[in-house]
Design a protein around this motif. Structure first.
Motif, PDB file in Angstrom:
ATOM      1  N   ALA A  41      29.583   5.796  27.338  1.00  0.00           N
ATOM      2  CA  ALA A  41      29.794   7.235  27.495  1.00  0.00           C
ATOM      3  C   ALA A  41      29.240   7.730  28.830  1.00  0.00           C
ATOM      4  CB  ALA A  41      29.143   7.986  26.334  1.00  0.00           C
ATOM      5  N   GLN A  42      28.023   7.264  29.188  1.00  0.00           N
ATOM      6  CA  GLN A  42      27.446   7.738  30.446  1.00  0.00           C
ATOM      7  C   GLN A  42      28.212   7.205  31.650  1.00  0.00           C
ATOM      8  OE1 GLN A  42      25.742   5.957  32.981  1.00  0.00           O
ATOM      9  NE2 GLN A  42      26.242   4.023  31.978  1.00  0.00           N
ATOM     10  N   SER A  43      28.782   6.001  31.540  1.00  0.00           N
ATOM     11  CA  SER A  43      29.553   5.468  32.668  1.00  0.00           C
ATOM     12  C   SER A  43      30.849   6.251  32.849  1.00  0.00           C
ATOM     13  CB  SER A  43      29.853   3.976  32.452  1.00  0.00           C
ATOM     14  OG  SER A  43      30.785   3.773  31.410  1.00  0.00           O
ATOM     15  N   MET A  44      31.508   6.587  31.745  1.00  0.00           N
ATOM     16  CA  MET A  44      32.780   7.305  31.825  1.00  0.00           C
ATOM     17  C   MET A  44      32.602   8.760  32.221  1.00  0.00           C
ATOM     18  SD  MET A  44      34.466   5.588  28.422  1.00  0.00           S
ATOM     19  CE  MET A  44      35.485   7.020  28.127  1.00  0.00           C
ATOM     20  N   THR A  45      31.418   9.305  31.958  1.00  0.00           N
ATOM     21  CA  THR A  45      31.160  10.705  32.306  1.00  0.00           C
ATOM     22  C   THR A  45      30.286  10.850  33.544  1.00  0.00           C
ATOM     23  OG1 THR A  45      29.269  10.729  30.785  1.00  0.00           O
ATOM     24  CG2 THR A  45      31.386  11.466  29.910  1.00  0.00           C
ATOM     25  N   SER A  46      29.903   9.730  34.154  1.00  0.00           N
ATOM     26  CA  SER A  46      29.117   9.734  35.397  1.00  0.00           C
ATOM     27  C   SER A  46      27.760  10.405  35.222  1.00  0.00           C
ATOM     28  CB  SER A  46      29.891  10.434  36.522  1.00  0.00           C
ATOM     29  OG  SER A  46      31.168   9.879  36.668  1.00  0.00           O
ATOM     30  N   THR A  47      27.064  10.078  34.135  1.00  0.00           N
ATOM     31  CA  THR A  47      25.803  10.747  33.844  1.00  0.00           C
ATOM     32  C   THR A  47      24.576  10.003  34.333  1.00  0.00           C
ATOM     33  OG1 THR A  47      26.794  11.745  31.885  1.00  0.00           O
ATOM     34  CG2 THR A  47      24.393  11.748  32.009  1.00  0.00           C
ATOM     35  N   GLY A  48      24.480   8.704  34.083  1.00  0.00           N
ATOM     36  CA  GLY A  48      23.298   7.957  34.511  1.00  0.00           C
ATOM     37  C   GLY A  48      22.587   7.306  33.351  1.00  0.00           C
ATOM     38  N   PRO A  49      21.536   7.930  32.822  1.00  0.00           N
ATOM     39  CA  PRO A  49      20.807   7.303  31.716  1.00  0.00           C
ATOM     40  C   PRO A  49      21.584   7.381  30.416  1.00  0.00           C
ATOM     41  CG  PRO A  49      19.896   9.460  32.177  1.00  0.00           C
ATOM     42  CD  PRO A  49      20.913   9.192  33.248  1.00  0.00           C
ATOM     43  N   GLY A  50      21.374   6.365  29.556  1.00  0.00           N
ATOM     44  CA  GLY A  50      21.969   6.387  28.235  1.00  0.00           C
ATOM     45  C   GLY A  50      20.918   6.722  27.203  1.00  0.00           C
ATOM     46  N   LEU A  51      21.084   6.179  26.006  1.00  0.00           N
ATOM     47  CA  LEU A  51      20.131   6.386  24.926  1.00  0.00           C
ATOM     48  C   LEU A  51      19.558   5.040  24.502  1.00  0.00           C
ATOM     49  CD1 LEU A  51      22.152   8.929  22.718  1.00  0.00           C
ATOM     50  CD2 LEU A  51      20.315   9.461  24.337  1.00  0.00           C
ATOM     51  N   VAL A  58      18.135  19.463  30.231  1.00  0.00           N
ATOM     52  CA  VAL A  58      19.446  19.846  29.703  1.00  0.00           C
ATOM     53  C   VAL A  58      20.439  20.045  30.836  1.00  0.00           C
ATOM     54  CG1 VAL A  58      20.709  21.693  28.538  1.00  0.00           C
ATOM     55  CG2 VAL A  58      18.593  20.834  27.543  1.00  0.00           C
ATOM     56  N   THR A  59      20.022  20.750  31.900  1.00  0.00           N
ATOM     57  CA  THR A  59      20.910  20.959  33.044  1.00  0.00           C
ATOM     58  C   THR A  59      21.297  19.628  33.677  1.00  0.00           C
ATOM     59  OG1 THR A  59      19.870  23.093  33.497  1.00  0.00           O
ATOM     60  CG2 THR A  59      21.166  22.122  35.262  1.00  0.00           C
ATOM     61  N   SER A  60      20.340  18.721  33.784  1.00  0.00           N
ATOM     62  CA  SER A  60      20.611  17.417  34.380  1.00  0.00           C
ATOM     63  C   SER A  60      21.669  16.650  33.595  1.00  0.00           C
ATOM     64  CB  SER A  60      19.320  16.603  34.448  1.00  0.00           C
ATOM     65  OG  SER A  60      19.568  15.297  34.903  1.00  0.00           O
ATOM     66  N   ILE A  61      21.566  16.673  32.276  1.00  0.00           N
ATOM     67  CA  ILE A  61      22.529  15.938  31.455  1.00  0.00           C
ATOM     68  C   ILE A  61      23.874  16.643  31.406  1.00  0.00           C
ATOM     69  CG2 ILE A  61      23.037  15.183  29.097  1.00  0.00           C
ATOM     70  CD1 ILE A  61      21.041  13.426  30.582  1.00  0.00           C
ATOM     71  N   PHE A  62      23.874  17.963  31.246  1.00  0.00           N
ATOM     72  CA  PHE A  62      25.121  18.717  31.134  1.00  0.00           C
ATOM     73  C   PHE A  62      25.922  18.653  32.430  1.00  0.00           C
ATOM     74  CE2 PHE A  62      27.192  23.092  30.362  1.00  0.00           C
ATOM     75  CZ  PHE A  62      28.290  22.494  29.767  1.00  0.00           C
ATOM     76  N   THR A  63      25.238  18.685  33.572  1.00  0.00           N
ATOM     77  CA  THR A  63      25.933  18.583  34.858  1.00  0.00           C
ATOM     78  C   THR A  63      26.205  17.131  35.234  1.00  0.00           C
ATOM     79  OG1 THR A  63      23.838  18.564  36.084  1.00  0.00           O
ATOM     80  CG2 THR A  63      24.880  20.716  35.699  1.00  0.00           C
ATOM     81  N   THR A  64      25.842  16.203  34.353  1.00  0.00           N
ATOM     82  CA  THR A  64      25.994  14.749  34.544  1.00  0.00           C
ATOM     83  C   THR A  64      25.246  14.250  35.772  1.00  0.00           C
ATOM     84  OG1 THR A  64      28.077  14.773  35.846  1.00  0.00           O
ATOM     85  CG2 THR A  64      28.274  14.857  33.446  1.00  0.00           C
ATOM     86  N   THR A 113      27.338   8.303  39.378  1.00  0.00           N
ATOM     87  CA  THR A 113      26.876   8.083  38.006  1.00  0.00           C
ATOM     88  C   THR A 113      25.354   8.100  37.942  1.00  0.00           C
ATOM     89  OG1 THR A 113      28.845   6.768  37.526  1.00  0.00           O
ATOM     90  CG2 THR A 113      26.974   6.523  36.028  1.00  0.00           C
ATOM     91  N   GLY A 114      24.695   7.337  38.807  1.00  0.00           N
ATOM     92  CA  GLY A 114      23.237   7.368  38.844  1.00  0.00           C
ATOM     93  C   GLY A 114      22.559   6.287  38.033  1.00  0.00           C
ATOM     94  N   SER A 115      23.321   5.412  37.374  1.00  0.00           N
ATOM     95  CA  SER A 115      22.713   4.269  36.682  1.00  0.00           C
ATOM     96  C   SER A 115      22.222   3.280  37.735  1.00  0.00           C
ATOM     97  CB  SER A 115      23.738   3.589  35.778  1.00  0.00           C
ATOM     98  OG  SER A 115      24.284   4.509  34.862  1.00  0.00           O
ATOM     99  N   GLY A 131      36.542   6.846  34.667  1.00  0.00           N
ATOM    100  CA  GLY A 131      36.119   8.219  34.424  1.00  0.00           C
ATOM    101  C   GLY A 131      36.254   9.089  35.648  1.00  0.00           C
ATOM    102  N   ARG A 132      35.919   8.553  36.807  1.00  0.00           N
ATOM    103  CA  ARG A 132      36.006   9.342  38.038  1.00  0.00           C
ATOM    104  C   ARG A 132      37.447   9.625  38.429  1.00  0.00           C
ATOM    105  NH1 ARG A 132      33.079  13.224  39.010  1.00  0.00           N
ATOM    106  NH2 ARG A 132      31.166  12.928  40.123  1.00  0.00           N
ATOM    107  N   LEU A 133      38.360   8.713  38.096  1.00  0.00           N
ATOM    108  CA  LEU A 133      39.768   8.903  38.450  1.00  0.00           C
ATOM    109  C   LEU A 133      40.545   9.574  37.324  1.00  0.00           C
ATOM    110  CD1 LEU A 133      40.594   5.590  40.348  1.00  0.00           C
ATOM    111  CD2 LEU A 133      39.932   7.795  41.250  1.00  0.00           C
TER     112      LEU A 133
END
Length: 448
Positions: free
Chosen positions: A392-402, A274-280, A78-80, A430-432
């Motif tokens: 949303a970021q936790s379920m999608t493994s993205t990292g930063p939120g808004l 954009v690539t960083s967020i789209f690729t989570t 996730t990266g948080s 999200g990962r499972l």
């Protein structure tokens, strides 16, 4: 400096692991679905507990909740983070965080290739192969596929590290960022993330390898064996690259018009963020919330879509968006021609009702979980934007939120412990792919 924390953690883990091995030496050649569900769920729940031990015992003196949050965030790629002052953090802890993401990234690839298609989770049956049959005959094939994927993963990691060194990173920085780039995890050695380096060349290296990490690794495996470039005609890959190119182009134009930035600067900034967020992945070179009102919704929806199945990326996955478009087209056709017989195909394969039903169920569970976790976190006193984007970021493994709290310029340290634990639940769910863990809480699972 924290060698004692790692030694103690290693001893505890070794004793527990050796005890289990001694008690359960005989592993069956054939696993039943219920056993695979249990193994999958327990692995991703228990491993973070052991991996959190060094962070709890080290000089940072993180609380149990913070150590667990950091570790779950690492293993789920996730990266948080709850840790600030990364620029001065000891190298051993920085390396440990990167290793967790690298291992979690490969674990996700292996699970997506072997376990998820077998469990028929969320439409992943569409990607069934011999390695996902889990029979006596298929197990050697699964081992072969796993070894092939590991070789690809290692090779891409080494190439990424070398490219980072060539671009100007130190060897230590390059190794850490290579592991977290291929894992699309986003942990960095600096609080400023990739922005610390202020180098367009480093940014473009990151863009290339984040994209490679978000593509299906089985495609690399097939290419590795056949050296046939035709495998890159995959429908999901074409869809992923099309969305990415459109998003980068739109944000580049937006930065040029709205912020008055030059083409090269706007393109580089748009491409890496954009690539960083789209690729989570979750890297950031700047606070993209300052770009203007359009940036936040664009980045939020790209987060939800995510990368390709069978990759290290999170999100709902591009193939589910494509299946939704197929269903939409079918419904429109049926309105015009009620008696029409429509041929459903995806990537050249016929797609049955089972696949669509599974994808619809996944989407419903995703949205329901997003709503429930968001409401629970807001009930703990967290503002709505932070709660929604954090969930949303936790379920999608993205990292930063808004927002100002957990946005690209902040971290998760200030959130209540209850909110951090809820976000940990979101990361694992999200990962499972949600259903493979939720089924463990169903009475039918235990009765059947």
């Amino acid at each position: 400096p924290d060698w004692h924390a790692f030694v103690i953690s290693a001893i505890v883990t070794l004793v527990c692991g050796a005890t289990l091995v001694a008690l359960y030496r005989d592993i069956p050649d054939r696993l039943h679905p219920r056993q695979v569900f249990m193994i999958t769920g327990l692995s991703w729940a228990v491993i973070p507990l052991f991996a959190a031990t060094p962070l709890f015992l080290c000089h940072l003196r993180l609380s149990i909740v913070d150590a667990l949050f950091e570790t779950v965030s690492g293993i789920t790629t996730t990266g948080s983070t709850v840790i600030s002052g990364l620029d001065g953090l000891a190298d051993d802890l920085l390396l440990w965080r990167s290793m967790l993401q690298w291992l979690g990234g490969f674990g996700m690839i292996a699970m997506a290739v072997t376990v998820m298609p077998f469990l028929r989770v969320g439409g992943m049956r569409l990607f069934r192969s011999e390695s996902s049959e889990w029979s006596e005959k298929a197990l050697p094939r699964a081992r072969h596929v796993g070894k092939l994927l590991l070789n690809v993963y290692l090779t891409l990691t080494v190439l990424c590290a070398l490219a980072y060194v060539f671009a100007g990173m130190s060897v230590f920085e390059a190794v850490n960022h290579a592991m977290t780039t291929l894992a699309t995890g986003g942990f960095s050695t600096s609080d400023a993330s990739l922005g610390h380096f202020n180098s367009p060349l480093i940014y473009w290296v990151a863009v290339v390898f984040m994209i490679l990490g978000a593509l299906p690794f089985l495609v690399y495996g097939r290419y590795w064996n056949t050296l046939n470039g035709a495998v890159f005609g995959d429908t999901q890959i074409r869809g992923f690259l099309a969305i990415l190119a459109l998003s980068i182009s739109a944000m580049t134009v937006y930065l040029m018009v709205h912020a008055g930035r030059g083409f090269e600067d706007a393109l580089t900034s748009a491409a890496v963020n954009v690539t960083s967020i789209f690729t989570t992945t979750g890297y950031a070179t700047e606070d993209y919330q300052l770009w203007g009102a359009l940036a936040a919704p664009v980045f939020f929806f790209l987060t939800v879509i995510g990368g390709c199945s069978g990759s290290t990326a999170g999100g709902m996955k591009v193939f589910r968006l494509q299946l939704s478009l197929i269903m939409l087209r079918e419904q429109i056709m049926m309105l015009v021609h009620p008696s029409a017989v429509i041929n459903r195909r995806y990537n050249g394969q016929p797609v049955g009702d089972e696949i669509f039903s599974s994808a619809v169920a996944f989407s419903f569970v995703f949205l329901s979980t997003l709503a429930v976790l968001t409401m629970l976190i807001t009930a703990l006193g967290v503002d709505f934007v932070t709660a929604l984007s954090g969930t949303a970021q936790s379920m999608t493994s993205t990292g930063p939120g808004l927002g100002s709290v957990i946005g690209p310029a902040g971290n998760f340290q200030s959130l209540p412990d209850g909110a951090k634990l809820l976000l940990c639940v979101g990361m694992v769910l999200g990962r499972l792919e949600f259903l493979s863990l939720i089924v463990l809480f169903s009475p039918v699972f235990w009765r059947g």
